[in-house]
Design a protein around this motif. Structure first.
Motif, mmCIF file in Angstrom:
data_model
loop_
_atom_site.group_PDB
_atom_site.id
_atom_site.type_symbol
_atom_site.label_atom_id
_atom_site.label_comp_id
_atom_site.label_asym_id
_atom_site.label_seq_id
_atom_site.Cartn_x
_atom_site.Cartn_y
_atom_site.Cartn_z
ATOM 1 N N LEU A 189 0.853 -1.187 0.000
ATOM 2 C CA LEU A 189 0.000 0.000 0.000
ATOM 3 C C LEU A 189 0.887 1.234 0.000
ATOM 4 C CD1 LEU A 189 -2.533 -1.058 2.798
ATOM 5 C CD2 LEU A 189 -2.791 -1.356 0.340
ATOM 6 N N HIS A 190 0.423 2.304 -0.655
ATOM 7 C CA HIS A 190 1.206 3.541 -0.606
ATOM 8 C C HIS A 190 0.258 4.735 -0.609
ATOM 9 C CE1 HIS A 190 0.616 4.114 -5.012
ATOM 10 N NE2 HIS A 190 0.726 2.797 -5.027
ATOM 11 N N ASP A 191 0.575 5.752 0.219
ATOM 12 C CA ASP A 191 -0.229 6.963 0.228
ATOM 13 C C ASP A 191 0.486 8.032 -0.608
ATOM 14 O OD1 ASP A 191 1.775 8.154 1.778
ATOM 15 O OD2 ASP A 191 0.755 7.731 3.649
ATOM 16 N N SER A 192 -0.179 9.131 -0.803
ATOM 17 C CA SER A 192 0.401 10.192 -1.622
ATOM 18 C C SER A 192 0.926 11.341 -0.774
ATOM 19 C CB SER A 192 -0.651 10.718 -2.609
ATOM 20 O OG SER A 192 -1.805 11.162 -1.916
ATOM 21 N N MET A 193 0.905 11.194 0.523
ATOM 22 C CA MET A 193 1.432 12.224 1.419
ATOM 23 C C MET A 193 2.839 11.800 1.833
ATOM 24 S SD MET A 193 0.979 15.099 2.932
ATOM 25 C CE MET A 193 -0.779 15.368 2.834
ATOM 26 N N GLY A 194 3.842 12.324 1.161
ATOM 27 C CA GLY A 194 5.211 11.975 1.490
ATOM 28 C C GLY A 194 5.663 10.678 0.859
ATOM 29 N N GLY A 195 4.797 10.051 0.045
ATOM 30 C CA GLY A 195 5.184 8.834 -0.653
ATOM 31 C C GLY A 195 5.433 7.638 0.237
ATOM 32 N N HIS A 196 4.823 7.589 1.398
ATOM 33 C CA HIS A 196 5.027 6.444 2.278
ATOM 34 C C HIS A 196 4.444 5.178 1.662
ATOM 35 C CE1 HIS A 196 5.453 9.774 5.253
ATOM 36 N NE2 HIS A 196 6.432 8.988 5.672
ATOM 37 N N LYS A 197 5.138 4.079 1.890
ATOM 38 C CA LYS A 197 4.679 2.785 1.405
ATOM 39 C C LYS A 197 4.680 1.791 2.567
ATOM 40 C CE LYS A 197 6.232 3.213 -3.384
ATOM 41 N NZ LYS A 197 4.966 2.865 -4.058
ATOM 42 N N ALA A 198 3.787 0.817 2.476
ATOM 43 C CA ALA A 198 3.713 -0.210 3.514
ATOM 44 C C ALA A 198 3.597 -1.574 2.853
ATOM 45 C CB ALA A 198 2.517 0.028 4.432
ATOM 46 N N LEU A 199 4.320 -2.517 3.380
ATOM 47 C CA LEU A 199 4.219 -3.903 2.949
ATOM 48 C C LEU A 199 3.571 -4.709 4.070
ATOM 49 C CD1 LEU A 199 6.708 -6.080 1.023
ATOM 50 C CD2 LEU A 199 5.885 -6.918 3.221
ATOM 51 N N ILE A 200 2.521 -5.440 3.732
ATOM 52 C CA ILE A 200 1.868 -6.344 4.682
ATOM 53 C C ILE A 200 2.170 -7.773 4.229
ATOM 54 C CG2 ILE A 200 -0.263 -7.066 5.799
ATOM 55 C CD1 ILE A 200 -1.473 -4.382 5.137
ATOM 56 N N GLN A 201 2.989 -8.468 4.995
ATOM 57 C CA GLN A 201 3.339 -9.857 4.692
ATOM 58 C C GLN A 201 2.470 -10.768 5.552
ATOM 59 O OE1 GLN A 201 5.601 -11.119 2.503
ATOM 60 N NE2 GLN A 201 5.085 -13.212 3.075
ATOM 61 N N CYS A 202 1.803 -11.745 4.939
ATOM 62 C CA CYS A 202 0.973 -12.686 5.679
ATOM 63 C C CYS A 202 1.815 -13.878 6.124
ATOM 64 C CB CYS A 202 -0.201 -13.166 4.834
ATOM 65 S SG CYS A 202 -1.382 -11.858 4.455
ATOM 66 N N GLY A 203 1.662 -14.275 7.366
ATOM 67 C CA GLY A 203 2.415 -15.392 7.924
ATOM 68 C C GLY A 203 1.499 -16.369 8.637
ATOM 69 N N PHE A 204 0.722 -17.135 7.871
ATOM 70 C CA PHE A 204 -0.174 -18.137 8.447
ATOM 71 C C PHE A 204 0.282 -19.545 8.112
ATOM 72 C CE2 PHE A 204 -2.642 -14.313 8.428
ATOM 73 C CZ PHE A 204 -3.421 -14.397 9.578
ATOM 74 N N ARG A 205 0.780 -19.731 6.896
ATOM 75 C CA ARG A 205 1.289 -21.051 6.519
ATOM 76 C C ARG A 205 2.675 -21.271 7.116
ATOM 77 N NH1 ARG A 205 2.656 -22.169 0.328
ATOM 78 N NH2 ARG A 205 4.132 -20.532 0.879
ATOM 79 N N LYS A 206 3.519 -20.240 7.030
ATOM 80 C CA LYS A 206 4.878 -20.311 7.565
ATOM 81 C C LYS A 206 5.256 -18.935 8.072
ATOM 82 C CE LYS A 206 9.677 -21.329 6.318
ATOM 83 N NZ LYS A 206 10.176 -20.046 6.896
ATOM 84 N N LEU A 207 5.645 -18.853 9.333
ATOM 85 C CA LEU A 207 6.011 -17.574 9.911
ATOM 86 C C LEU A 207 7.479 -17.280 9.602
ATOM 87 C CD1 LEU A 207 4.393 -15.553 11.615
ATOM 88 C CD2 LEU A 207 5.591 -16.402 13.606
#
Length: 337
Positions: A189-207
């Motif tokens: 995900l990324h917003d347009s205020m300062g160009g911040h980005k976020a990565l959401i990694q799912c860890g249900f099968r293997k942490l």
């Protein structure tokens, strides 16, 4: 059979059916009992079971034998029967006044047979019956990633973005699929205020462990629009079943730290969405409710020591694609991730 139960004809039919069932069960139950006795002796350094042990093994042998026959011939819901037998104390030498949460009873069952607590059996049964769990199969990360993507693209999705520590205004989400074979899917995900980005990694099968999280960061910084995805604007998030008992990664500079998002966190956010009553959202909420119930049951059981699931129930969990979920909850509760 109580004398006042039904007519003479009905009682005669039931008595005949009971005799047929008993004749069918006896030889199979004897084989099962022999197996349980050998397992008991092997697990107790050669000690033979005493009278109380044999009574418990006999009950377990008969229940294990009766269940498939009842299910096949009579269409009985044997999982409900199993829970009911535990509730009524039929598989124990006494009915404990403290119920299923009694630490002594829980520990005794675990030491002797590794039988899961009733609360976990019920939670797992509900999870296995859930349609989204069945769709997820052996790769639940895909379900969570796609649902997060769906939720993040809808109007009023700010609570979803705020989970990833983004505060807008927002551009559309970027669904990224790199390295999915090894780590499962993730969402950027990324917003347009300062160009911040976020990565959401799912860890249900293997942490992911510490090294794998570092590798994820390196790969993201080099392959996901590297000219825009720089360390000082990145937000790293790991979505998993529950809060870990110990830190997943050692403390580091802010640009490399990971924030854990739990199933409960997402459940709370779903309630704030404008389309919370949408069928897809409600289905996902039910799925999260059932995952949370498994987490809670494992967490309560872990207060009394190792979970100790083995034998037939372990195979049942594996066949229902629930073993990885229970083991993940156990590792998170005991700090062994």
């Amino acid at each position: 059979m109580p004398e006042q139960f039904g007519s003479v004809e009905l009682r005669a039919i039931l008595e005949q059916e009971a005799r047929k069932l008993e004749e069918r069960i006896m030889p199979v139950a004897q084989d099962e009992l022999d197996t349980l006795v050998r397992t008991f002796i092997g697990g107790n350094f050669g000690r033979d079971p005493d009278a109380d042990d044999m009574a418990e093994l006999l009950r377990l042998a008969y229940v294990s034998t009766v269940q498939p026959i009842l299910q096949e011939d009579y269409g009985a819901d044997t999982r409900s029967l199993w829970s009911d037998l535990y509730d009524r104390g039929a598989l124990r030498r006494h009915v404990c006044p403290d119920g299923e949460d009694c630490p002594n009873c829980t520990q005794r069952r675990r030491e002797q047979y590794g039988v899961a607590p009733v609360s976990l059996i019920r939670a797992v049964d509900d999870l296995i019956a859930d349609p989204l769990h069945q769709l997820a199969g052996t790769d639940p990360d895909k379900i969570h990633t796609r649902m997060l993507y769906l939720l993040a693209t809808r109007p009023g999705a700010e609570p979803i973005w705020s989970l990833a520590r983004l505060y807008g205004p927002f551009d559309g989400p970027d669904a990224s699929y790199w390295d999915k074979e090894r780590h499962g899917l993730h969402l950027v995900l990324h917003d347009s205020m300062g160009g911040h980005k976020a990565l959401i990694q799912c860890g249900f099968r293997k942490l992911p462990n510490t090294d794998e999280l570092s590798e994820l960061q390196t790969t993201a910084l080099t392959k996901l629009q590297p000219s825009f995805f720089s360390p000082d604007i990145a937000r790293w998030n790991l979505l998993t079943l529950g809060p870990p008992a110990s830190s997943l990664v050692p403390p580091g500079p802010p640009e490399t730290q990971w924030t854990v998002i739990t199933v409960d966190d997402v459940r709370d956010v779903l309630k704030q969405l404008p389309d919370a009553r949408d069928p897809a959202v409600r289905a996902y909420q039910r799925y999260l409710d059932r995952l949370s119930a498994v987490w809670e049951a494992v967490h309560r059981a872990s207060q009394n020591g190792a979970l100790g699931i083995d034998g037939k129930y372990r195979r049942f969990l594996r066949d229902g694609n629930a073993l990885a979920t229970v083991e993940l909850a156990d590792r998170l509760c005991n700090g062994s991730v």
